[in-house]
Design an enzyme around this catalytic site. Sequence first.
Site, mmCIF file in Angstrom:
data_model
loop_
_atom_site.group_PDB
_atom_site.id
_atom_site.type_symbol
_atom_site.label_atom_id
_atom_site.label_comp_id
_atom_site.label_asym_id
_atom_site.label_seq_id
_atom_site.Cartn_x
_atom_site.Cartn_y
_atom_site.Cartn_z
ATOM 1 N N ASN A 1 -0.433 -3.517 9.017
ATOM 2 C CA ASN A 1 0.413 -2.324 8.808
ATOM 3 C C ASN A 1 -0.416 -1.048 8.859
ATOM 4 O O ASN A 1 0.032 -0.041 9.407
ATOM 5 C CB ASN A 1 1.150 -2.416 7.469
ATOM 6 C CG ASN A 1 2.401 -3.257 7.562
ATOM 7 O OD1 ASN A 1 3.388 -2.857 8.156
ATOM 8 N ND2 ASN A 1 2.340 -4.465 6.999
ATOM 9 N N GLU B 1 8.342 -5.091 9.445
ATOM 10 C CA GLU B 1 7.523 -4.005 8.868
ATOM 11 C C GLU B 1 6.913 -3.151 9.976
ATOM 12 O O GLU B 1 6.942 -1.917 9.921
ATOM 13 C CB GLU B 1 6.414 -4.591 7.989
ATOM 14 C CG GLU B 1 6.924 -5.207 6.699
ATOM 15 C CD GLU B 1 5.809 -5.732 5.796
ATOM 16 O OE1 GLU B 1 6.012 -5.729 4.584
ATOM 17 O OE2 GLU B 1 4.744 -6.148 6.305
ATOM 18 N N ASP C 1 5.712 -2.145 -7.768
ATOM 19 C CA ASP C 1 6.863 -2.396 -6.896
ATOM 20 C C ASP C 1 8.151 -1.810 -7.474
ATOM 21 O O ASP C 1 9.211 -2.466 -7.498
ATOM 22 C CB ASP C 1 7.034 -3.918 -6.652
ATOM 23 C CG ASP C 1 5.813 -4.517 -5.981
ATOM 24 O OD1 ASP C 1 5.198 -3.837 -5.150
ATOM 25 O OD2 ASP C 1 5.479 -5.676 -6.293
ATOM 26 N N LEU D 1 -3.138 -4.057 -3.388
ATOM 27 C CA LEU D 1 -2.702 -4.950 -4.456
ATOM 28 C C LEU D 1 -3.048 -4.488 -5.873
ATOM 29 O O LEU D 1 -2.709 -5.176 -6.829
ATOM 30 C CB LEU D 1 -3.255 -6.369 -4.200
ATOM 31 C CG LEU D 1 -2.877 -6.939 -2.832
ATOM 32 C CD1 LEU D 1 -3.423 -8.340 -2.651
ATOM 33 C CD2 LEU D 1 -1.367 -6.931 -2.629
ATOM 34 N N HIS E 1 6.863 -3.226 0.498
ATOM 35 C CA HIS E 1 6.909 -4.531 -0.169
ATOM 36 C C HIS E 1 7.725 -5.489 0.707
ATOM 37 O O HIS E 1 8.793 -5.110 1.202
ATOM 38 C CB HIS E 1 7.539 -4.385 -1.558
ATOM 39 C CG HIS E 1 7.459 -5.648 -2.341
ATOM 40 N ND1 HIS E 1 6.276 -6.081 -2.938
ATOM 41 C CD2 HIS E 1 8.380 -6.607 -2.595
ATOM 42 C CE1 HIS E 1 6.497 -7.237 -3.535
ATOM 43 N NE2 HIS E 1 7.752 -7.582 -3.344
ATOM 44 N N ASN F 1 4.889 2.893 -0.945
ATOM 45 C CA ASN F 1 4.410 1.514 -0.831
ATOM 46 C C ASN F 1 5.399 0.706 -0.007
ATOM 47 O O ASN F 1 6.589 0.989 -0.015
ATOM 48 C CB ASN F 1 4.326 0.914 -2.252
ATOM 49 C CG ASN F 1 3.934 -0.554 -2.254
ATOM 50 O OD1 ASN F 1 2.991 -0.963 -1.556
ATOM 51 N ND2 ASN F 1 4.643 -1.366 -3.026
ATOM 52 N N ILE G 1 -1.609 1.684 -9.034
ATOM 53 C CA ILE G 1 -2.065 3.073 -8.860
ATOM 54 C C ILE G 1 -2.051 3.779 -10.219
ATOM 55 O O ILE G 1 -1.032 3.778 -10.918
ATOM 56 C CB ILE G 1 -1.138 3.801 -7.852
ATOM 57 C CG1 ILE G 1 -1.294 3.193 -6.456
ATOM 58 C CG2 ILE G 1 -1.425 5.300 -7.809
ATOM 59 C CD1 ILE G 1 -2.673 3.355 -5.829
ATOM 60 N N GLY H 1 -4.546 -5.738 7.112
ATOM 61 C CA GLY H 1 -4.418 -4.364 7.613
ATOM 62 C C GLY H 1 -3.591 -4.183 8.868
ATOM 63 O O GLY H 1 -3.722 -3.162 9.544
HETATM 64 C C1 GAR Z 1 2.616 -6.719 3.928
HETATM 65 O O1 GAR Z 1 3.565 -7.711 4.220
HETATM 66 C C2 GAR Z 1 3.062 -5.878 2.759
HETATM 67 O O2 GAR Z 1 4.452 -5.737 2.687
HETATM 68 C C3 GAR Z 1 2.546 -6.676 1.579
HETATM 69 O O3 GAR Z 1 1.281 -7.113 1.983
HETATM 70 C C4 GAR Z 1 1.322 -7.366 3.401
HETATM 71 C C5 GAR Z 1 0.092 -6.751 4.020
HETATM 72 O O4 GAR Z 1 -0.008 -7.140 5.370
HETATM 73 N N1 GAR Z 1 2.479 -5.893 0.377
HETATM 74 C C6 GAR Z 1 2.731 -6.385 -0.821
HETATM 75 O O5 GAR Z 1 2.991 -7.540 -1.013
HETATM 76 C C7 GAR Z 1 2.645 -5.359 -1.963
HETATM 77 N N2 GAR Z 1 3.255 -5.859 -3.147
HETATM 78 P P1 GAR Z 1 -1.036 -6.392 6.339
HETATM 79 O O6 GAR Z 1 -2.375 -6.375 5.602
HETATM 80 O O7 GAR Z 1 -1.083 -7.239 7.553
HETATM 81 O O8 GAR Z 1 -0.515 -5.039 6.573
#
Ligand code: GAR
Length: 195
Positions: free
Chosen positions: A14, A174, A145, A85, A104, A102, A88, A12
């Site tokens: 992000n 990010e 994605d 993950l 990625h 989203n 939707i 979490g």
């Molecule tokens: C992030 O790097 C995001 O881009 C990725 O999961 C991570 C979550 O990090 N998402 C995917 O891979 C979706 N296909 P966080 O929980 O620290 O935000």
Amino acid sequence: MTRIAIFASGNGSNAENLICNLTYGRVVLLLCNKPGAYVLQRAQRLHVPTVLFSREELEDPDHEHSVLKLLKTHKIDFIILAGFLWKIPADLIRTWPQKIVNIHPALLPKYGGQGMYGDRVHKTVIENGEEKSGITIHIVDRQYDHGHIIYQESIQIYSSDTPETLALRIHILEHLRFPKAVDDYLKQLFKDPAV
Ligand code: GAR
């Protein structure tokens, strides 16, 4: 004010960054499918209400505690997937057209799809000898994605990079870009609802 819900499954970072730094809308709900995920603590610390949901509650709109009903009850205008993950379902995409995004951790359309998340993405990118990776923010459609890209940025991969160092550099990117990219999209979307 745009009312935003975030879906997240794990750490979490992000989600926390968006809660703190979005300016155009306000995060009013954090939804999580994984009991004990650290994102729940992050949101609670920031006084954002959290909800844990099951796959049935996500996928069955007629379920007593369906995610669809919950989002409507909270008058959600916009949804952000931040490390979420599961796929939707169609009824959510129909109800919030162009209003689910989203992030990625790679340069889509490469290295996306079911099973491509987190460190698996970075490991595959490095194994394939790619010179660049990056981040992609896109509108969510019926495929994993996939969907119109609203922001993409690449970074160089160094010969010394490991999946761990690449993951760290991608995460930093990010955190730097996600809130601004969403703010810019929200401004455009709610000024011109046809976008
Ligand atoms: C992030 O790097 C995001 O881009 C990725 O999961 C991570 C979550 O990090 N998402 C995917 O891979 C979706 N296909 P966080 O929980 O620290 O935000």
